[in-house]
Scaffold this active site. Structure first.
Site, PDB file in Angstrom:
ATOM      1  N   THR A  20       7.152  22.832  79.206  1.00 30.14           N
ATOM      2  CA  THR A  20       6.905  23.092  77.777  1.00 30.14           C
ATOM      3  C   THR A  20       7.971  23.975  77.112  1.00 30.14           C
ATOM      4  OG1 THR A  20       5.489  25.000  78.261  1.00 30.14           O
ATOM      5  CG2 THR A  20       4.385  22.853  78.059  1.00 30.14           C
ATOM      6  N   TRP A  21       9.059  24.205  77.799  1.00 32.20           N
ATOM      7  CA  TRP A  21      10.128  25.025  77.201  1.00 32.20           C
ATOM      8  C   TRP A  21      10.588  24.393  75.887  1.00 32.20           C
ATOM      9  CZ3 TRP A  21      12.607  29.030  75.895  1.00 32.20           C
ATOM     10  CH2 TRP A  21      13.983  29.064  75.647  1.00 32.20           C
ATOM     11  N   ASP A  53       3.055  23.657  82.693  1.00 34.14           N
ATOM     12  CA  ASP A  53       3.893  24.816  82.980  1.00 34.14           C
ATOM     13  C   ASP A  53       4.293  25.511  81.682  1.00 34.14           C
ATOM     14  OD1 ASP A  53       5.791  26.274  84.965  1.00 34.14           O
ATOM     15  OD2 ASP A  53       7.054  25.782  83.234  1.00 34.14           O
ATOM     16  N   TYR A  58       8.256  31.646  76.444  1.00 31.70           N
ATOM     17  CA  TYR A  58       8.490  30.427  75.665  1.00 31.70           C
ATOM     18  C   TYR A  58       7.974  30.606  74.236  1.00 31.70           C
ATOM     19  CZ  TYR A  58       9.359  28.149  80.229  1.00 31.70           C
ATOM     20  OH  TYR A  58       9.843  27.800  81.468  1.00 31.70           O
ATOM     21  N   GLN A 169       9.490  28.314  91.883  1.00 29.24           N
ATOM     22  CA  GLN A 169       9.916  27.325  90.870  1.00 29.24           C
ATOM     23  C   GLN A 169      11.413  27.519  90.632  1.00 29.24           C
ATOM     24  OE1 GLN A 169       9.370  26.778  86.153  1.00 29.24           O
ATOM     25  NE2 GLN A 169       7.433  26.704  87.230  1.00 29.24           N
ATOM     26  N   TYR A 197      12.293  22.614  88.475  1.00 29.47           N
ATOM     27  CA  TYR A 197      12.407  22.653  87.003  1.00 29.47           C
ATOM     28  C   TYR A 197      13.709  21.992  86.568  1.00 29.47           C
ATOM     29  CZ  TYR A 197      15.285  27.083  86.629  1.00 29.47           C
ATOM     30  OH  TYR A 197      16.249  28.055  86.683  1.00 29.47           O
ATOM     31  N   LEU A 200      15.076  16.532  85.256  1.00 28.44           N
ATOM     32  CA  LEU A 200      15.830  15.395  84.706  1.00 28.44           C
ATOM     33  C   LEU A 200      17.245  15.822  84.311  1.00 28.44           C
ATOM     34  CD1 LEU A 200      13.004  13.901  82.467  1.00 28.44           C
ATOM     35  CD2 LEU A 200      13.707  13.166  84.751  1.00 28.44           C
ATOM     36  N   ARG A 202      18.013  17.354  81.910  1.00 28.37           N
ATOM     37  CA  ARG A 202      18.079  17.075  80.469  1.00 28.37           C
ATOM     38  C   ARG A 202      18.941  15.844  80.196  1.00 28.37           C
ATOM     39  NH1 ARG A 202      18.571  23.560  79.251  1.00 28.37           N
ATOM     40  NH2 ARG A 202      16.524  24.017  80.065  1.00 28.37           N
TER      41      ARG A 202
HETATM   42  P1  NAP Z   1      14.107  18.430  81.719  1.00 29.77           P
HETATM   43  O1  NAP Z   1      12.651  18.292  81.924  1.00 29.77           O
HETATM   44  O2  NAP Z   1      15.027  18.079  82.824  1.00 29.77           O
HETATM   45  O3  NAP Z   1      14.577  17.585  80.452  1.00 29.77           O
HETATM   46  C1  NAP Z   1      13.897  17.616  79.219  1.00 29.77           C
HETATM   47  C2  NAP Z   1      14.645  16.724  78.243  1.00 29.77           C
HETATM   48  O4  NAP Z   1      14.666  15.385  78.747  1.00 29.77           O
HETATM   49  C3  NAP Z   1      14.014  16.658  76.880  1.00 29.77           C
HETATM   50  O5  NAP Z   1      15.071  16.622  75.945  1.00 29.77           O
HETATM   51  C4  NAP Z   1      13.264  15.345  76.870  1.00 29.77           C
HETATM   52  O6  NAP Z   1      13.250  14.722  75.607  1.00 29.77           O
HETATM   53  C5  NAP Z   1      14.108  14.495  77.793  1.00 29.77           C
HETATM   54  N1  NAP Z   1      13.283  13.538  78.539  1.00 29.77           N
HETATM   55  C6  NAP Z   1      12.096  13.795  79.169  1.00 29.77           C
HETATM   56  N2  NAP Z   1      11.636  12.689  79.763  1.00 29.77           N
HETATM   57  C7  NAP Z   1      12.526  11.718  79.523  1.00 29.77           C
HETATM   58  C8  NAP Z   1      12.586  10.358  79.862  1.00 29.77           C
HETATM   59  N3  NAP Z   1      11.623   9.782  80.595  1.00 29.77           N
HETATM   60  N4  NAP Z   1      13.658   9.626  79.425  1.00 29.77           N
HETATM   61  C9  NAP Z   1      14.628  10.193  78.695  1.00 29.77           C
HETATM   62  N5  NAP Z   1      14.622  11.493  78.334  1.00 29.77           N
HETATM   63  C10 NAP Z   1      13.584  12.260  78.741  1.00 29.77           C
HETATM   64  O7  NAP Z   1      14.482  19.910  81.260  1.00 29.77           O
HETATM   65  P2  NAP Z   1      13.740  21.309  80.996  1.00 29.77           P
HETATM   66  O8  NAP Z   1      12.889  21.294  79.793  1.00 29.77           O
HETATM   67  O9  NAP Z   1      14.799  22.333  81.107  1.00 29.77           O
HETATM   68  O10 NAP Z   1      12.836  21.520  82.312  1.00 29.77           O
HETATM   69  C11 NAP Z   1      11.502  21.145  82.387  1.00 29.77           C
HETATM   70  C12 NAP Z   1      10.574  22.340  82.375  1.00 29.77           C
HETATM   71  O11 NAP Z   1      10.854  23.222  83.462  1.00 29.77           O
HETATM   72  C13 NAP Z   1      10.698  23.253  81.155  1.00 29.77           C
HETATM   73  O12 NAP Z   1      10.164  22.656  79.997  1.00 29.77           O
HETATM   74  C14 NAP Z   1       9.995  24.481  81.629  1.00 29.77           C
HETATM   75  O13 NAP Z   1       8.584  24.302  81.591  1.00 29.77           O
HETATM   76  C15 NAP Z   1      10.496  24.564  83.070  1.00 29.77           C
HETATM   77  N6  NAP Z   1      11.686  25.448  83.223  1.00 29.77           N
HETATM   78  C16 NAP Z   1      11.542  26.581  83.960  1.00 29.77           C
HETATM   79  C17 NAP Z   1      12.621  27.428  84.116  1.00 29.77           C
HETATM   80  C18 NAP Z   1      12.460  28.679  84.920  1.00 29.77           C
HETATM   81  O14 NAP Z   1      13.334  29.564  84.819  1.00 29.77           O
HETATM   82  N7  NAP Z   1      11.411  28.809  85.687  1.00 29.77           N
HETATM   83  C19 NAP Z   1      13.878  27.123  83.544  1.00 29.77           C
HETATM   84  C20 NAP Z   1      13.995  25.945  82.839  1.00 29.77           C
HETATM   85  C21 NAP Z   1      12.901  25.096  82.700  1.00 29.77           C
HETATM   86  P3  NAP Z   1      11.999  14.782  74.578  1.00 29.77           P
HETATM   87  O15 NAP Z   1      11.471  16.185  74.593  1.00 29.77           O
HETATM   88  O16 NAP Z   1      12.633  14.377  73.297  1.00 29.77           O
HETATM   89  O17 NAP Z   1      10.962  13.798  75.014  1.00 29.77           O
END
Ligand code: NAP
Length: 272
Positions: A20-21, A53, A58, A169, A197, A200, A202
């Site tokens: 949910t970031w 998450d 956030y 994580q 985390y 994908l 991004r």
């Molecule tokens: P991610 O999940 O790797 O990528 C998210 C991005 O990918 C968004 O722009 C999303 O677009 C796009 N996306 C998602 N599913 C897709 C699909 N099936 N096809 C094409 N594009 C897709 O990156 P993240 O947000 O950095 O990581 C996920 C989560 O991990 C975070 O939201 C957070 O909860 C957690 N996190 C934790 C930490 C930590 O320090 N513990 C650090 C970073 C992240 P749309 O939103 O436009 O759909």
């Protein structure tokens, strides 16, 4: 959906959770898209997402408020909610306040898994873990874990903590493979869940990796995101928390749990 044991506790959690970031802002609250954000979260819940998450960081807490609004019409037991304390809140004075405030924003009376978001060398790890253990004994956090702890620090935390550390994580995806040599084997050996985390990346991939993913995706008639997620959750003790706000992305990611890669495909992805 595939379910995995949380850190040897017997609690089964969905292998694909919802990140949910940036929902509700980055570091500070952004109230401008609240309706859309609540809609997104409700859609995800209706689709079947129950592992969510979040973190106090956030949107400066606003993300938790939006999640609270989205979950309020559902039964609490349905969800596995993860939140995290920011490094400046890890003392025995600040940490209980952080947990209280997160619960208030989420509208819940317990948090399923509570993590140290990042290590803070200025606050003794022993103090933080003791505080977390005390909060667990009170029942307001059900499980304790860490985030962004590399192998030696995780090992130290496991040795110090009186309550089990059930999760680390960390950044893990097809290109960012740092956990593989030490952290992942340690987690697997000690039954600690490794939550991937940014699973994908991004979608910023180098060309050669994208091409390999595309070949496999075409063969299964799925997206490359699904291949990336299926590869991750195929690994023992690994779960992933992709963030998605678009309906098709959310659906794609949720259904990645149904994708079964062949042994050759897994080996190919392991080797790139
Ligand atoms: P991610 O999940 O790797 O990528 C998210 C991005 O990918 C968004 O722009 C999303 O677009 C796009 N996306 C998602 N599913 C897709 C699909 N099936 N096809 C094409 N594009 C897709 O990156 P993240 O947000 O950095 O990581 C996920 C989560 O991990 C975070 O939201 C957070 O909860 C957690 N996190 C934790 C930490 C930590 O320090 N513990 C650090 C970073 C992240 P749309 O939103 O436009 O759909």
């Amino acid at each position: 959906m595939i379910y995995k044991d949380l850190g040897g506790t017997g609690i089964m959690i969905p292998a694909i959770g919802l990140g949910t970031w940036q929902i509700g802002g980055r570091e500070d609250p952004d109230y401008s898209n609240d309706n859309e954000a609540i809609n997104t979260l409700e859609t995800a819940i209706e689709m079947g997402y129950t592992h969510i998450d979040t973190a106090e960081h956030y949107g400066g807490g606003h993300c938790e408020e939006l999640i609270g609004t989205a979950i309020r019409n559902f039964s609490r037991e349905k969800f596995f909610i993860v939140s995290k304390a920011w490094p400046n809140h890890l003392s025995n004075i600040d940490l209980p306040k952080s947990v209280e405030k997160s619960m208030e924003r989420l509208g819940v009376d317990y948090i399923d898994l509570y993590l140290i978001h990042w290590p803070n060398p200025e606050i003794p790890l022993r103090e933080t873990l003791k505080t977390l253990s005390d909060l667990k004994k009170l029942g307001i956090i059900k499980n304790i874990g860490v985030s962004n702890f590399e192998y030696p620090l995780l090992k130290e935390a496991v040795e110090i903590s009186s309550e089990p550390i059930v999760c680390d994580q960390v950044l893990y995806n097809i290109e960012d493979r740092e956990p593989e040599p030490y952290l992942l084997p340690y987690c697997q050996k000690n039954k600690i869940t490794l939550t991937a985390y940014t699973p994908l990346r991004r979608l910023t991939l180098t060309e050669s990796i994208r091409l390999n993913l595309e070949k496999i995706a075409i063969r299964h008639d799925v997206s490359i995101s699904q291949v990336m997620l299926a590869w991750l959750i195929n690994k023992e003790n690994v779960v992933a928390i992709p963030k998605a706000s678009k309906f098709q992305h959310m659906k794609d990611n949720f259904e990645a749990a149904d994708l079964i890669l062949s042994q050759e495909e897994v080996q190919l992805l392991d080797s790139i």
